[in-house]
Design an enzyme around this catalytic site. Sequence first.
Site, PDB file in Angstrom:
ATOM      1  NE  ARG A 106      20.888 -56.992 -44.618  1.00  7.84           N
ATOM      2  CZ  ARG A 106      20.560 -56.152 -43.648  1.00  7.84           C
ATOM      3  NH1 ARG A 106      20.968 -56.367 -42.431  1.00  7.84           N
ATOM      4  NH2 ARG A 106      19.818 -55.117 -43.912  1.00  7.84           N
ATOM      5  CB  CYS A 140       8.575 -54.651 -38.222  1.00 12.22           C
ATOM      6  SG  CYS A 140       7.146 -55.603 -38.686  1.00 12.22           S
TER       7      CYS A 140
HETATM    8  P1  NAD Z   1      16.739 -52.306 -44.940  1.00 11.66           P
HETATM    9  O1  NAD Z   1      16.017 -51.019 -45.122  1.00 11.66           O
HETATM   10  O2  NAD Z   1      18.172 -52.266 -44.618  1.00 11.66           O
HETATM   11  O3  NAD Z   1      16.603 -53.183 -46.275  1.00 11.66           O
HETATM   12  C1  NAD Z   1      15.352 -53.386 -46.891  1.00 11.66           C
HETATM   13  C2  NAD Z   1      15.550 -53.398 -48.397  1.00 11.66           C
HETATM   14  O4  NAD Z   1      15.983 -52.110 -48.829  1.00 11.66           O
HETATM   15  C3  NAD Z   1      16.587 -54.411 -48.849  1.00 11.66           C
HETATM   16  O5  NAD Z   1      16.095 -55.085 -49.967  1.00 11.66           O
HETATM   17  C4  NAD Z   1      17.795 -53.557 -49.146  1.00 11.66           C
HETATM   18  O6  NAD Z   1      18.558 -54.077 -50.204  1.00 11.66           O
HETATM   19  C5  NAD Z   1      17.213 -52.226 -49.532  1.00 11.66           C
HETATM   20  N1  NAD Z   1      18.051 -51.090 -49.109  1.00 11.66           N
HETATM   21  C6  NAD Z   1      18.746 -50.988 -47.944  1.00 11.66           C
HETATM   22  N2  NAD Z   1      19.381 -49.807 -47.887  1.00 11.66           N
HETATM   23  C7  NAD Z   1      19.088 -49.152 -49.032  1.00 11.66           C
HETATM   24  C8  NAD Z   1      19.443 -47.868 -49.551  1.00 11.66           C
HETATM   25  N3  NAD Z   1      20.224 -47.050 -48.880  1.00 11.66           N
HETATM   26  N4  NAD Z   1      18.956 -47.518 -50.747  1.00 11.66           N
HETATM   27  C9  NAD Z   1      18.147 -48.346 -51.432  1.00 11.66           C
HETATM   28  N5  NAD Z   1      17.789 -49.563 -50.992  1.00 11.66           N
HETATM   29  C10 NAD Z   1      18.241 -49.967 -49.804  1.00 11.66           C
HETATM   30  O7  NAD Z   1      15.919 -53.139 -43.846  1.00 11.66           O
HETATM   31  P2  NAD Z   1      16.315 -54.538 -43.222  1.00 11.66           P
HETATM   32  O8  NAD Z   1      17.471 -54.347 -42.300  1.00 11.66           O
HETATM   33  O9  NAD Z   1      16.404 -55.563 -44.276  1.00 11.66           O
HETATM   34  O10 NAD Z   1      15.000 -54.858 -42.372  1.00 11.66           O
HETATM   35  C11 NAD Z   1      14.825 -54.409 -41.056  1.00 11.66           C
HETATM   36  C12 NAD Z   1      13.956 -53.182 -41.019  1.00 11.66           C
HETATM   37  O11 NAD Z   1      12.721 -53.448 -41.650  1.00 11.66           O
HETATM   38  C13 NAD Z   1      13.600 -52.762 -39.591  1.00 11.66           C
HETATM   39  O12 NAD Z   1      13.655 -51.360 -39.516  1.00 11.66           O
HETATM   40  C14 NAD Z   1      12.171 -53.256 -39.433  1.00 11.66           C
HETATM   41  O13 NAD Z   1      11.397 -52.559 -38.480  1.00 11.66           O
HETATM   42  C15 NAD Z   1      11.643 -53.052 -40.805  1.00 11.66           C
HETATM   43  N6  NAD Z   1      10.485 -53.890 -41.057  1.00 11.66           N
HETATM   44  C16 NAD Z   1       9.268 -53.287 -41.064  1.00 11.66           C
HETATM   45  C17 NAD Z   1       8.139 -54.057 -41.264  1.00 11.66           C
HETATM   46  C18 NAD Z   1       6.786 -53.428 -41.259  1.00 11.66           C
HETATM   47  O14 NAD Z   1       5.852 -54.029 -41.745  1.00 11.66           O
HETATM   48  N7  NAD Z   1       6.654 -52.212 -40.735  1.00 11.66           N
HETATM   49  C19 NAD Z   1       8.248 -55.436 -41.475  1.00 11.66           C
HETATM   50  C20 NAD Z   1       9.520 -56.009 -41.482  1.00 11.66           C
HETATM   51  C21 NAD Z   1      10.637 -55.218 -41.272  1.00 11.66           C
END
Ligand code: NAD
Length: 520
Positions: free
Chosen positions: A199, A303
């Site tokens: 994204r 997050c």
């Molecule tokens: P997301 O899980 O949708 O995506 C993260 C990554 O995973 C992306 O690169 C995406 O392509 C991949 N992905 C997504 N769905 C997938 C699937 N089904 N199978 C395999 N890969 C997949 O997360 P997001 O929307 O990009 O980010 C927001 C989330 O991240 C929130 O839940 C937030 O709390 C969390 N976050 C956590 C921290 C932390 O340090 N705890 C930091 C930043 C964000």
Amino acid sequence: LKPAATAASTADSYPLNHDQIQSPKDTQNFLDNKFVPSQATQWIDLHDPATNNLVTRVPQSTDAELLAAVDSAEKAFKPWKETSLLHRQQILFKYTALIRENWDRLAASITLEQGKTLADARGDVLRGLQVAETACGITTQMTGEVLEVAKDMETRSYREPLGVVAAICPFNFPAMIPLWSIPIATVTGNTLVIKPSERDPGACMILAELAEKAGFPAGVVNIVHGAAKTVDFILDEPRIKAVSFVGSNKAGEYIFSRASANGKRCQANLGAKNHAAVLPDCNKNHALNAIAGAAFGAAGQRCMALSTLVMVGETKEWVAEIADRAKALQMNGGFEEGADLGPVITPQAKKRIEDIIATAEKEGATILLDGRGQKPAKYPNGNWVGPTIIANVKPHMTCYKEEIFGPVLVCLNVETIDEAIELINANEYGNGTAIFTRSGATAGKFQREIEAGQVGINVPIPVPLPMFSFTGNKKSIAGGGASTFYGKPGLQFYTQQKTVTSLWRSEDAVATKASVNMPT
Ligand code: NAD
């Protein structure tokens, strides 16, 4: 795979407003220190969240491109590992200088693709840069240990890189989170394949370009793109030894178990529901400003956003004053002067957030401030949700149970600090929490009894600086938090220990008889 002269995200000029992208260029792979156009047949359209204009198309990198990235990283590993630590440190010094020089350009890319305000995007870059700067000093931490374990016998331990490692990144911090991996993985001698969020990969592409300029040899940093297919490739590719993931629970729990089942190291930071307990004795003005900033900044897409307020005793009366502060925040395109919060990432995210607000209403909560339907006049087509406050929330409600990841603050009322602690500890997430109080004793009790992994005392978003580690807890981190990002655990994640035990007997020169017994 042919190198390209220019790429959308590597142009020398960069946008400073939302209308500057006239003819979108495709995002490319970064392989062997070159930007390479993808031969993909599937593309993901990336829209500016403030306008929904097309910014670029992100490829679903092909199988050949994914393999080429790992081939490149594998080939680079041995010579890179054999460079001296001080040589790698010099490259990292240059890298940090280049990130500083390109700070505004990185921030502009983030504002355009992710939506956060330019000032906030600069903070995104800075938090990553600080990890890189701290990693420059890793030299002293790379030393091993040595002990003379018996006469003439000693055991030494060394820290060695793992090989090819991978990072899978979320959308909400397009510079910071790649920079949780690039500096530490590379300075310790690993080579890296990164999959930025589909994204908003632009900032990561600039970071790759700067890596090449800083002198990282070809193959040390590679970038591929895509969604689940690329992730599955990373999880199943035997030459990738470790996977760093930051993102949602849905993706992260799957990634952690599949990576672990395939014998890889995996560190995975997941979702959150961060609570703040507000005590009547706190510095009220500070607390209210801190809460409004931490709940609505970055449109709640952090997050560590403070999404849940636990109002102790009479502080429940303060909710209207928080609403006043929230109303004073300006929602606008991130490049606009004075913007406090931008749009949310996609129309789907907007709908999801609005649906949760509607459900809260149905479940009996009070929508004290409703951000649905708001939009800045100049950007009618963006994914806007204004600051929203939901009061009188109960733990069984959907808006409490789910991570909303939008500019929505949910407020619960309790009578005592014990009830506040019990409520917060009953929540399955444990990323961060904060308490607002003037009492050292109350803060001390909270700090000791609370289960969240990152605790702020009068600090709304207690993200540890890079000399510490990002220590989420419970459902906010996979694997029970055995491996956390940056700091000493980050170094441990990217290195494995080797111990060498040697015997150099002084008598060996004159020994005449073999010893057959096990040493005791
Ligand atoms: P997301 O899980 O949708 O995506 C993260 C990554 O995973 C992306 O690169 C995406 O392509 C991949 N992905 C997504 N769905 C997938 C699937 N089904 N199978 C395999 N890969 C997949 O997360 P997001 O929307 O990009 O980010 C927001 C989330 O991240 C929130 O839940 C937030 O709390 C969390 N976050 C956590 C921290 C932390 O340090 N705890 C930091 C930043 C964000």
